[in-house]
Motif scaffolding. Structure first.
Motif, PDB file in Angstrom:
ATOM      1  N   CYS A 135      56.450  28.568 -65.645  1.00  0.00           N
ATOM      2  CA  CYS A 135      55.391  29.108 -66.502  1.00  0.00           C
ATOM      3  C   CYS A 135      54.274  28.074 -66.623  1.00  0.00           C
ATOM      4  O   CYS A 135      54.546  26.878 -66.759  1.00  0.00           O
ATOM      5  N   ASN A 136      53.037  28.534 -66.589  1.00  0.00           N
ATOM      6  CA  ASN A 136      51.899  27.617 -66.636  1.00  0.00           C
ATOM      7  C   ASN A 136      51.264  27.503 -68.024  1.00  0.00           C
ATOM      8  O   ASN A 136      50.211  26.906 -68.175  1.00  0.00           O
ATOM      9  N   SER A 137      51.909  28.059 -69.046  1.00  0.00           N
ATOM     10  CA  SER A 137      51.361  28.001 -70.402  1.00  0.00           C
ATOM     11  C   SER A 137      51.512  26.597 -70.980  1.00  0.00           C
ATOM     12  O   SER A 137      52.615  26.049 -71.033  1.00  0.00           O
ATOM     13  N   LYS A 138      50.413  26.016 -71.429  1.00  0.00           N
ATOM     14  CA  LYS A 138      50.423  24.684 -72.027  1.00  0.00           C
ATOM     15  C   LYS A 138      51.251  24.665 -73.311  1.00  0.00           C
ATOM     16  O   LYS A 138      51.755  23.630 -73.723  1.00  0.00           O
ATOM     17  N   LEU A 139      51.405  25.829 -73.949  1.00  0.00           N
ATOM     18  CA  LEU A 139      52.178  25.921 -75.187  1.00  0.00           C
ATOM     19  C   LEU A 139      53.668  26.115 -74.932  1.00  0.00           C
ATOM     20  O   LEU A 139      54.459  26.164 -75.862  1.00  0.00           O
ATOM     21  N   GLY A 140      54.051  26.272 -73.668  1.00  0.00           N
ATOM     22  CA  GLY A 140      55.442  26.497 -73.324  1.00  0.00           C
ATOM     23  C   GLY A 140      55.738  27.983 -73.173  1.00  0.00           C
ATOM     24  O   GLY A 140      54.828  28.803 -73.033  1.00  0.00           O
ATOM     25  N   TYR A 141      57.029  28.310 -73.235  1.00  0.00           N
ATOM     26  CA  TYR A 141      57.430  29.699 -73.038  1.00  0.00           C
ATOM     27  C   TYR A 141      58.768  29.960 -73.710  1.00  0.00           C
ATOM     28  O   TYR A 141      59.414  29.032 -74.221  1.00  0.00           O
ATOM     29  N   GLU A 142      59.148  31.234 -73.728  1.00  0.00           N
ATOM     30  CA  GLU A 142      60.419  31.637 -74.314  1.00  0.00           C
ATOM     31  C   GLU A 142      61.244  32.407 -73.298  1.00  0.00           C
ATOM     32  O   GLU A 142      60.709  33.221 -72.548  1.00  0.00           O
ATOM     33  N   ILE A 143      62.537  32.130 -73.304  1.00  0.00           N
ATOM     34  CA  ILE A 143      63.500  32.875 -72.512  1.00  0.00           C
ATOM     35  C   ILE A 143      64.266  33.746 -73.501  1.00  0.00           C
ATOM     36  O   ILE A 143      64.780  33.236 -74.506  1.00  0.00           O
ATOM     37  N   THR A 144      64.322  35.038 -73.245  1.00  0.00           N
ATOM     38  CA  THR A 144      65.091  35.942 -74.096  1.00  0.00           C
ATOM     39  C   THR A 144      66.189  36.567 -73.255  1.00  0.00           C
ATOM     40  O   THR A 144      65.935  37.070 -72.155  1.00  0.00           O
ATOM     41  N   ILE A 145      67.411  36.518 -73.791  1.00  0.00           N
ATOM     42  CA  ILE A 145      68.582  37.025 -73.082  1.00  0.00           C
ATOM     43  C   ILE A 145      69.195  38.138 -73.918  1.00  0.00           C
ATOM     44  O   ILE A 145      69.473  37.950 -75.109  1.00  0.00           O
ATOM     45  N   ILE A 189      65.456  31.366 -76.336  1.00  0.00           N
ATOM     46  CA  ILE A 189      65.419  29.921 -76.106  1.00  0.00           C
ATOM     47  C   ILE A 189      63.954  29.531 -75.930  1.00  0.00           C
ATOM     48  O   ILE A 189      63.250  30.118 -75.107  1.00  0.00           O
ATOM     49  N   THR A 190      63.494  28.557 -76.709  1.00  0.00           N
ATOM     50  CA  THR A 190      62.100  28.120 -76.642  1.00  0.00           C
ATOM     51  C   THR A 190      62.003  26.869 -75.775  1.00  0.00           C
ATOM     52  O   THR A 190      62.759  25.923 -75.950  1.00  0.00           O
ATOM     53  N   ARG A 191      61.075  26.920 -74.831  1.00  0.00           N
ATOM     54  CA  ARG A 191      60.814  25.778 -73.945  1.00  0.00           C
ATOM     55  C   ARG A 191      59.413  25.250 -74.232  1.00  0.00           C
ATOM     56  O   ARG A 191      58.490  26.027 -74.456  1.00  0.00           O
ATOM     57  N   GLY A 192      59.254  23.940 -74.161  1.00  0.00           N
ATOM     58  CA  GLY A 192      57.934  23.332 -74.293  1.00  0.00           C
ATOM     59  C   GLY A 192      57.194  23.386 -72.971  1.00  0.00           C
ATOM     60  O   GLY A 192      57.676  23.962 -71.991  1.00  0.00           O
ATOM     61  N   ASP A 193      56.040  22.766 -72.935  1.00  0.00           N
ATOM     62  CA  ASP A 193      55.221  22.726 -71.723  1.00  0.00           C
ATOM     63  C   ASP A 193      55.999  22.055 -70.592  1.00  0.00           C
ATOM     64  O   ASP A 193      56.503  20.959 -70.736  1.00  0.00           O
ATOM     65  N   ARG A 194      56.105  22.737 -69.468  1.00  0.00           N
ATOM     66  CA  ARG A 194      56.768  22.188 -68.281  1.00  0.00           C
ATOM     67  C   ARG A 194      55.752  21.968 -67.163  1.00  0.00           C
ATOM     68  O   ARG A 194      56.122  21.740 -66.031  1.00  0.00           O
ATOM     69  N   THR A 225      70.086  40.939 -69.302  1.00  0.00           N
ATOM     70  CA  THR A 225      68.671  40.874 -68.916  1.00  0.00           C
ATOM     71  C   THR A 225      68.109  39.551 -69.419  1.00  0.00           C
ATOM     72  O   THR A 225      68.274  39.207 -70.597  1.00  0.00           O
ATOM     73  N   ILE A 226      67.430  38.831 -68.522  1.00  0.00           N
ATOM     74  CA  ILE A 226      66.811  37.551 -68.870  1.00  0.00           C
ATOM     75  C   ILE A 226      65.306  37.694 -68.653  1.00  0.00           C
ATOM     76  O   ILE A 226      64.871  38.023 -67.551  1.00  0.00           O
ATOM     77  N   GLN A 227      64.553  37.458 -69.712  1.00  0.00           N
ATOM     78  CA  GLN A 227      63.094  37.656 -69.668  1.00  0.00           C
ATOM     79  C   GLN A 227      62.400  36.337 -70.002  1.00  0.00           C
ATOM     80  O   GLN A 227      62.893  35.546 -70.815  1.00  0.00           O
ATOM     81  N   ILE A 228      61.246  36.101 -69.386  1.00  0.00           N
ATOM     82  CA  ILE A 228      60.430  34.927 -69.668  1.00  0.00           C
ATOM     83  C   ILE A 228      59.063  35.398 -70.148  1.00  0.00           C
ATOM     84  O   ILE A 228      58.507  36.363 -69.629  1.00  0.00           O
ATOM     85  N   ALA A 229      58.526  34.718 -71.183  1.00  0.00           N
ATOM     86  CA  ALA A 229      57.208  35.093 -71.711  1.00  0.00           C
ATOM     87  C   ALA A 229      56.475  33.829 -72.183  1.00  0.00           C
ATOM     88  O   ALA A 229      57.083  32.953 -72.807  1.00  0.00           O
ATOM     89  N   PRO A 230      55.179  33.723 -71.881  1.00  0.00           N
ATOM     90  CA  PRO A 230      54.420  32.552 -72.315  1.00  0.00           C
ATOM     91  C   PRO A 230      54.227  32.559 -73.829  1.00  0.00           C
ATOM     92  O   PRO A 230      54.222  33.614 -74.452  1.00  0.00           O
TER      93      PRO A 230
END
Length: 154
Positions: free
Chosen positions: A70-80, A114-119, A148-153
């Protein structure tokens, strides 16, 4: 006699040109360039060829790897999310399990975020596993659930 100085002044003003002109014939303008990069996230799931042992049970058995980007400077979330709330089903019979995602363990009775920071738009790989208690008296059948595993900025 008064007319000669007036004509001389008018001739000087005409030679000077309009107010603000330099007299060199040069003009300047500006151009502003803009570009945009929109938030973009992707996820790729590589399933392992794993058939879970319902009777004997499993402990953190690897079932997949997930590549997150993910290219979001704020990070992203993984939802399962589990279709059966963390339970595998076969013709009315059930087998509850817990999911292991990137070293974290959780039941899927409710969606898991699950919350991820900027990668910095670099791929992150997560290992997915399943822990399943032994069920020696399990009924014959093919037990299934869909995760189902989803990613969102952010």
């Amino acid at each position: 006699m008064l007319r000669i100085p007036t004509l001389a002044i008018a001739a000087l003003l005409a030679a000077a040109g309009p107010a603000g002109a330099t007299g060199t014939g040069t003009a300047t303008g500006t151009l502003q360039l803009k570009g945009a990069v929109f938030k973009n996230c992707s996820i790729a799931i590589q399933e392992a060829a794993a058939t879970l042992d319902i009777v004997g049970g499993e402990t953190a058995r690897q079932v997949a790897t997930v590549s997150e980007r993910c290219n979001s400077k704020l990070g992203y979330e993984i939802t399962i999310v589990s279709s059966n709330s963390g339970v595998m089903r076969a013709d009315g019979a059930t087998a509850a399990y817990t999911l292991v995602y990137d070293g974290q363990v959780r039941s899927l009775g409710t969606p898991w975020t699950i919350t991820r920071g900027d990668r910095s738009n670099k791929a992150t790989t997560a290992v997915v596993g399943v822990t399943l208690p032994s069920t020696p008296n399990a009924v014959a059948g093919t037990y299934t659930d869909t995760v189902t595993i989803q990613i969102a900025p952010k």
